[in-house]
Design a protein around this motif. Structure first.
Motif, short mmCIF file in Angstrom:
data_model
loop_
_atom_site.label_atom_id
_atom_site.label_comp_id
_atom_site.label_asym_id
_atom_site.label_seq_id
_atom_site.Cartn_x
_atom_site.Cartn_y
_atom_site.Cartn_z
N TYR A 34 0.53 11.02 -9.23
CA TYR A 34 -0.60 10.68 -8.80
C TYR A 34 -1.74 11.79 -9.04
O TYR A 34 -3.05 11.16 -9.45
CB TYR A 34 -0.62 10.31 -7.25
CG TYR A 34 -1.90 9.64 -6.65
CD1 TYR A 34 -2.59 8.60 -6.88
CD2 TYR A 34 -2.98 10.57 -6.00
CE1 TYR A 34 -3.66 8.08 -6.62
CE2 TYR A 34 -4.12 10.28 -5.65
CZ TYR A 34 -4.55 8.84 -5.87
OH TYR A 34 -5.67 8.56 -5.67
N GLN B 131 -13.92 15.53 -1.87
CA GLN B 131 -13.32 15.66 -0.64
C GLN B 131 -13.50 17.05 0.10
O GLN B 131 -13.83 17.32 1.31
CB GLN B 131 -11.91 15.46 -0.64
CG GLN B 131 -11.45 14.13 -1.07
CD GLN B 131 -9.96 13.70 -1.24
OE1 GLN B 131 -9.17 13.79 -0.18
NE2 GLN B 131 -9.65 13.22 -2.32
N ILE C 263 -0.74 3.98 9.37
CA ILE C 263 -1.70 4.23 10.47
C ILE C 263 -1.51 2.91 11.49
O ILE C 263 -1.57 3.13 12.75
CB ILE C 263 -2.98 4.17 10.12
CG1 ILE C 263 -3.93 4.80 11.44
CG2 ILE C 263 -3.58 3.31 9.34
CD1 ILE C 263 -3.78 5.91 11.89
N GLU C 264 -1.18 1.84 10.89
CA GLU C 264 -1.21 0.42 11.86
C GLU C 264 0.11 0.72 12.81
O GLU C 264 0.06 0.10 14.04
CB GLU C 264 -0.72 -0.61 11.09
CG GLU C 264 -1.77 -1.12 10.26
CD GLU C 264 -1.88 -0.70 8.80
OE1 GLU C 264 -1.32 0.72 8.62
OE2 GLU C 264 -2.11 -1.22 7.73
N ALA D 143 -9.59 9.32 2.90
CA ALA D 143 -10.25 9.56 1.57
C ALA D 143 -9.21 8.70 0.42
O ALA D 143 -7.96 8.84 0.31
CB ALA D 143 -10.01 11.19 0.92
N GLU E 140 0.98 9.61 6.69
CA GLU E 140 1.33 9.12 5.17
C GLU E 140 2.20 8.08 5.25
O GLU E 140 3.29 8.30 5.34
CB GLU E 140 1.45 10.17 4.61
CG GLU E 140 1.85 10.34 2.67
CD GLU E 140 0.68 9.27 2.16
OE1 GLU E 140 -0.63 9.48 2.12
OE2 GLU E 140 1.33 8.13 1.83
N ASN F 115 0.76 -1.11 0.10
CA ASN F 115 -0.01 0.06 0.14
C ASN F 115 0.76 1.25 0.14
O ASN F 115 0.45 2.07 0.95
CB ASN F 115 -0.97 0.10 1.19
CG ASN F 115 -1.82 -1.31 1.22
OD1 ASN F 115 -2.20 -1.63 0.22
ND2 ASN F 115 -2.21 -1.67 2.41
N GLY G 2 -3.47 8.92 5.11
CA GLY G 2 -3.41 8.60 3.51
C GLY G 2 -3.90 9.93 2.83
O GLY G 2 -4.43 9.93 1.85
#
Ligand SMILES: C[S@@+](CC[C@H](N)C(=O)[O-])C[C@H]1O[C@@H](n2cnc3c(N)ncnc32)[C@H](O)[C@@H]1O
Length: 212
Positions: free
Chosen positions: A14, A30, A97-98, A112, A71, A5, A47
């Motif tokens: 992106y 958003q 985030i984990e 988002a 991020e 990811n 993210g």
């Protein structure tokens, strides 16, 4: 193979890529949720990508916000650090985030096009984690793709193509979308606002965490 990811390899293009395919729908979906932010809010963005959302938030609130910006991609984070945040305070963290641990809680959480990267297990674990970080009456501004048997053939094929592309470019875990509405409802959230974009392929929702 990139880390799971992780958008490092496509960070430089992106935003251009997503506007090429979706026009301004990715941004508008958003931006429409930002009026739910109120002065002085503590905000967690997970993210957030290149960080353009920080500039949009800072146009509405030029000061007084404290934002934690998490991020996984170091390259996305570098782009985000260069954004104009006016007089607001932003803590930039290059982390999944984990791996984020804090005793703080937040008034607003923004995710988002994040949960579309996760398989069911990761989605469930990350939902639970973010839920504990959100204050009672806090708002989760959630935007992502949605698909159903009623979705057009074009949307179904586009989603498949996106998963093939991001599997190669960003080693994303997921092969299909997880129904996040189920998690919100199961955990006692109430959806107070929703809006659709790109012929209902994108859904934005403001979910409020109700008292137990
Ligand atoms: C599809 S991009 C969306 C970026 C941005 N929200 C936007 O709409 O332009 C997903 C972002 O989430 C980041 N990401 C993926 N998994 C993550 C995780 N577990 N924790 C933090 N960031 C993550 C990726 O690095 C990527 O920048």
């Amino acid at each position: 193979m990139p880390a799971k990811n992780n958008y490092n390899s496509i960070a430089f293009c992106y935003d251009r890529l997503s506007s090429l395919v979706f026009g301004n729908s990715i941004r508008q979906s958003q931006i429409c949720l930002l009026p739910f932010i109120t002065p002085g809010n503590e905000i967690l963005i997970v993210g957030g990508g290149s960080g353009w959302i920080l500039e949009e938030i800072s146009k509405l609130h030029t000061s007084g916000l404290h934002i934690v910006y998490i991020e996984a991609s170091s390259k996305m984070l570098e782009l985000a650090k260069a954004k104009d945040i006016a007089e607001n305070k932003v803590d930039f963290l290059n982390s999944y985030i984990e791996a984020y641990h804090t005793t703080s809680t937040f008034d607003i959480i923004i995710t988002a096009f994040l949960f579309d990267n996760f398989n069911e297990k990761t989605a469930s674990e990350n939902f639970d984690k973010l839920n504990t970080l959100l204050k009672e009456e806090g708002k989760w501004l959630f935007t992502d793709f949605q698909i159903s048997s009623r979705s057009s053939f074009y949307q179904q094929q586009l989603l498949k193509l996106m998963y093939i592309f991001f599997k190669h470019a960003s080693n994303i875990e997921a092969n299909q979308l997880v129904d996040m509405r189920f998690f919100f409802l199961k955990n006692g959230f109430k959806e107070v606002f929703s809006e659709y974009y790109y012929k209902k392929f994108i859904k934005s929702g403001c979910w409020v965490k109700l008292n137990d």
